[in-house]
Design a protein around this motif. Structure first.
Motif, mmCIF file in Angstrom:
data_model
loop_
_atom_site.group_PDB
_atom_site.id
_atom_site.type_symbol
_atom_site.label_atom_id
_atom_site.label_comp_id
_atom_site.label_asym_id
_atom_site.label_seq_id
_atom_site.Cartn_x
_atom_site.Cartn_y
_atom_site.Cartn_z
ATOM 1 N N GLY A 92 0.797 -1.217 0.000
ATOM 2 C CA GLY A 92 0.000 0.000 0.000
ATOM 3 C C GLY A 92 0.831 1.268 0.000
ATOM 4 N N GLN A 93 2.119 1.151 0.308
ATOM 5 C CA GLN A 93 2.968 2.345 0.288
ATOM 6 C C GLN A 93 3.249 2.769 -1.146
ATOM 7 N N THR A 94 3.369 4.061 -1.334
ATOM 8 C CA THR A 94 3.702 4.641 -2.624
ATOM 9 C C THR A 94 5.208 4.810 -2.721
ATOM 10 N N VAL A 95 5.758 4.476 -3.885
ATOM 11 C CA VAL A 95 7.184 4.642 -4.148
ATOM 12 C C VAL A 95 7.388 6.057 -4.678
ATOM 13 N N LEU A 96 8.020 6.915 -3.895
ATOM 14 C CA LEU A 96 8.232 8.309 -4.279
ATOM 15 C C LEU A 96 9.538 8.497 -5.052
ATOM 16 N N GLN A 97 10.569 7.731 -4.677
ATOM 17 C CA GLN A 97 11.877 7.809 -5.335
ATOM 18 C C GLN A 97 12.519 6.435 -5.368
#
Length: 146
Positions: A92-97
């Motif tokens: 569920g976490q978003t990959v920002l970098q």
């Protein structure tokens, strides 16, 4: 392709795809170990460091600018992959970098290729991901071997 396994891209060449490279500040490195640097607050992104100790990263993502989820996010973590061992990485976490490269504005394929190629590059011993704050949801697909 709405959902893709990262490993499938690791074996392919870049295919001429242009990936935008934008640098965002990250927390201090945790070089030499798999884990994460905890955020100061619940709203702050966290850096997850994954040592490249296995052939398979073991994550699947969905999302990208060409899907209904504009940023890539983790949908599966395979128990046999290195990502499963990484403290702080949650479904569920978003990959920002990825290794300092921003994922905003990337298509699903570009984001998956970026993660796969960064993991496949053995000249660097670890993969650094800047993740959105934890939005943990249990992985119903994971079945440990008996």
């Amino acid at each position: 392709m709405a959902v893709g396994l990262i490993e499938s891209f690791a074996e392919q060449q870049n295919g001429g795809a242009q990936i935008k490279q934008k640098q965002l500040p990250t927390n201090k490195s945790t070089t030499g170990r798999t884990g994460c640097r905890l955020p100061v607050s619940d709203d702050e992104p966290m850096e997850v460091v994954i040592r490249k100790s296995k052939k398979m990263l073991g994550v699947a993502i969905e999302g990208g600018i060409n899907t209904r989820h504009p940023l890539p996010r983790i949908i599966t973590i395979d128990g046999k992959g290195t990502a499963f061992e990484a403290a702080g990485l949650r479904i569920g976490q978003t990959v920002l970098q990825v290794d300092g490269i921003q994922t905003e504005g990337l298509t699903h394929e570009e984001a998956a290729r970026l993660i796969a190629n960064s993991y496949a590059d053995r000249s660097v011993p670890e993969l650094k991901l800047l993740m959105s704050p934890s939005t943990f949801r249990p992985n119903a697909n994971y079945q440990p071997e008996n």
